[in-house]
Design a protein around this motif. Sequence first.
Motif, PDB file in Angstrom:
ATOM      1  N   TYR A 203      11.358 -25.923 -17.873  1.00  0.00           N
ATOM      2  CA  TYR A 203      11.110 -27.116 -17.054  1.00  0.00           C
ATOM      3  C   TYR A 203      12.404 -27.719 -16.518  1.00  0.00           C
ATOM      4  O   TYR A 203      12.490 -28.095 -15.338  1.00  0.00           O
ATOM      5  CB  TYR A 203      10.351 -28.165 -17.867  1.00  0.00           C
ATOM      6  CG  TYR A 203      10.195 -29.476 -17.126  1.00  0.00           C
ATOM      7  CD1 TYR A 203       9.358 -29.568 -16.026  1.00  0.00           C
ATOM      8  CD2 TYR A 203      10.900 -30.613 -17.516  1.00  0.00           C
ATOM      9  CE1 TYR A 203       9.208 -30.761 -15.324  1.00  0.00           C
ATOM     10  CE2 TYR A 203      10.773 -31.807 -16.821  1.00  0.00           C
ATOM     11  CZ  TYR A 203       9.927 -31.868 -15.722  1.00  0.00           C
ATOM     12  OH  TYR A 203       9.803 -33.057 -15.033  1.00  0.00           O
TER      13      TYR A 203
ATOM     14  N   ALA B 140      17.391 -26.631  -7.529  1.00  0.00           N
ATOM     15  CA  ALA B 140      16.442 -26.360  -8.600  1.00  0.00           C
ATOM     16  C   ALA B 140      15.941 -24.931  -8.492  1.00  0.00           C
ATOM     17  O   ALA B 140      16.010 -24.314  -7.427  1.00  0.00           O
ATOM     18  CB  ALA B 140      15.266 -27.330  -8.515  1.00  0.00           C
ATOM     19  N   GLN B 141      15.440 -24.402  -9.592  1.00  0.00           N
ATOM     20  CA  GLN B 141      14.851 -23.069  -9.589  1.00  0.00           C
ATOM     21  C   GLN B 141      13.341 -23.181  -9.400  1.00  0.00           C
ATOM     22  O   GLN B 141      12.727 -24.180  -9.759  1.00  0.00           O
ATOM     23  CB  GLN B 141      15.153 -22.343 -10.900  1.00  0.00           C
ATOM     24  CG  GLN B 141      16.644 -22.115 -11.127  1.00  0.00           C
ATOM     25  CD  GLN B 141      16.888 -21.273 -12.367  1.00  0.00           C
ATOM     26  OE1 GLN B 141      16.081 -20.450 -12.753  1.00  0.00           O
ATOM     27  NE2 GLN B 141      18.038 -21.485 -12.993  1.00  0.00           N
ATOM     28  N   ALA B 142      12.756 -22.158  -8.822  1.00  0.00           N
ATOM     29  CA  ALA B 142      11.312 -22.133  -8.643  1.00  0.00           C
ATOM     30  C   ALA B 142      10.623 -22.050 -10.001  1.00  0.00           C
ATOM     31  O   ALA B 142      11.171 -21.481 -10.949  1.00  0.00           O
ATOM     32  CB  ALA B 142      10.915 -20.941  -7.781  1.00  0.00           C
ATOM     33  N   VAL B 143       9.430 -22.618 -10.095  1.00  0.00           N
ATOM     34  CA  VAL B 143       8.666 -22.577 -11.335  1.00  0.00           C
ATOM     35  C   VAL B 143       8.223 -21.140 -11.603  1.00  0.00           C
ATOM     36  O   VAL B 143       7.545 -20.524 -10.784  1.00  0.00           O
ATOM     37  CB  VAL B 143       7.433 -23.498 -11.255  1.00  0.00           C
ATOM     38  CG1 VAL B 143       6.615 -23.389 -12.541  1.00  0.00           C
ATOM     39  CG2 VAL B 143       7.863 -24.940 -11.021  1.00  0.00           C
ATOM     40  N   GLN B 144       8.611 -20.614 -12.746  1.00  0.00           N
ATOM     41  CA  GLN B 144       8.278 -19.232 -13.087  1.00  0.00           C
ATOM     42  C   GLN B 144       6.945 -19.128 -13.822  1.00  0.00           C
ATOM     43  O   GLN B 144       6.247 -18.121 -13.729  1.00  0.00           O
ATOM     44  CB  GLN B 144       9.391 -18.626 -13.951  1.00  0.00           C
ATOM     45  CG  GLN B 144      10.741 -18.592 -13.244  1.00  0.00           C
ATOM     46  CD  GLN B 144      11.849 -18.109 -14.170  1.00  0.00           C
ATOM     47  OE1 GLN B 144      11.597 -17.525 -15.220  1.00  0.00           O
ATOM     48  NE2 GLN B 144      13.096 -18.349 -13.783  1.00  0.00           N
TER      49      GLN B 144
ATOM     50  N   ARG C 195       7.526 -30.101 -19.486  1.00  0.00           N
ATOM     51  CA  ARG C 195       7.524 -31.425 -18.849  1.00  0.00           C
ATOM     52  C   ARG C 195       7.098 -32.490 -19.843  1.00  0.00           C
ATOM     53  O   ARG C 195       7.683 -33.576 -19.906  1.00  0.00           O
ATOM     54  CB  ARG C 195       6.610 -31.420 -17.629  1.00  0.00           C
ATOM     55  CG  ARG C 195       6.653 -32.719 -16.834  1.00  0.00           C
ATOM     56  CD  ARG C 195       5.684 -32.713 -15.656  1.00  0.00           C
ATOM     57  NE  ARG C 195       5.921 -33.845 -14.790  1.00  0.00           N
ATOM     58  CZ  ARG C 195       5.530 -35.099 -15.053  1.00  0.00           C
ATOM     59  NH1 ARG C 195       4.876 -35.352 -16.181  1.00  0.00           N
ATOM     60  NH2 ARG C 195       5.808 -36.073 -14.217  1.00  0.00           N
TER      61      ARG C 195
ATOM     62  N   THR D 248      13.750 -26.500 -13.269  1.00  0.00           N
ATOM     63  CA  THR D 248      13.053 -26.861 -12.030  1.00  0.00           C
ATOM     64  C   THR D 248      13.469 -28.218 -11.487  1.00  0.00           C
ATOM     65  O   THR D 248      13.063 -28.611 -10.385  1.00  0.00           O
ATOM     66  CB  THR D 248      11.517 -26.872 -12.241  1.00  0.00           C
ATOM     67  OG1 THR D 248      11.159 -27.994 -13.088  1.00  0.00           O
ATOM     68  CG2 THR D 248      11.048 -25.582 -12.885  1.00  0.00           C
TER      69      THR D 248
ATOM     70  N   ASP E 109      16.080 -31.216 -10.081  1.00  0.00           N
ATOM     71  CA  ASP E 109      17.267 -31.281  -9.216  1.00  0.00           C
ATOM     72  C   ASP E 109      17.609 -32.735  -8.939  1.00  0.00           C
ATOM     73  O   ASP E 109      16.720 -33.531  -8.676  1.00  0.00           O
ATOM     74  CB  ASP E 109      16.997 -30.548  -7.887  1.00  0.00           C
ATOM     75  CG  ASP E 109      18.283 -30.393  -7.092  1.00  0.00           C
ATOM     76  OD1 ASP E 109      19.372 -30.708  -7.629  1.00  0.00           O
ATOM     77  OD2 ASP E 109      18.211 -29.979  -5.936  1.00  0.00           O
TER      78      ASP E 109
ATOM     79  N   ALA F 278       5.913 -24.467 -18.095  1.00  0.00           N
ATOM     80  CA  ALA F 278       6.708 -25.572 -17.566  1.00  0.00           C
ATOM     81  C   ALA F 278       6.002 -26.905 -17.808  1.00  0.00           C
ATOM     82  O   ALA F 278       6.651 -27.936 -18.015  1.00  0.00           O
ATOM     83  CB  ALA F 278       6.976 -25.380 -16.080  1.00  0.00           C
TER      84      ALA F 278
END
Length: 205
Positions: free
Chosen positions: A200, A110-114, A123, A203, A205, A119
């Motif tokens: 979202y 997953a990517q980090a929350v920017q 969601r 993020t 995974d 986000a």
Amino acid sequence: MNWRRALAGLALGAAAPVVLAAGELPDVDLGRAEEINMGRCFLCHGVDGESSTALYPRLAGQHYQYIAKQLADFQAGRRKSDTMVSMVEGLTADEMLALGVFFEKKPTRAQAVQDADLAGVGRYVFHRGNEYSGVAACASCHGERGLGSPALPRLAGQVPQYTESQLKSFNKRERTNDNAVMHSIASRLTELEIKAVSLYIATLD
């Protein structure tokens, strides 16, 4: 083998998935898939399917059936892309299936929350949709974790810019395959919702 007949069906536009036990992958030539990847795919999609830039989709962990179907659609002209049409030229059904398995076996992340606030909007839309505008929840088809199914793509961890571009393509009917359901959803999304849900999804995974 049954998976060859199933893939042939996919190439003709049929919806029949490959029939295997849950979690089982077909026996394919992974060496040939790696050779094709290093000769054609990796420049855009990365050596391990993690995407080389924000322009191209992350393929790592994607369902092999979905990848094989998209490749067959590019080859048959059902999905338009000048770049991909040249990339799939000459590929056999066995090779397309092998590429699908090759990328599904790659690890995901997953990517980090920017942007936590954006986000958060994503969601909400992903899990609940928007009852006021008629947007269905993404999770209703793609699952609560965005893992998809053999017939529907894994969204979890996808590059935000790519997800955003595909939603806009569905809305404009520029995405020439898999469009019927997705157009009705994408056409109701606002610009904010598109950006938020794309962020979202990355993020997950």
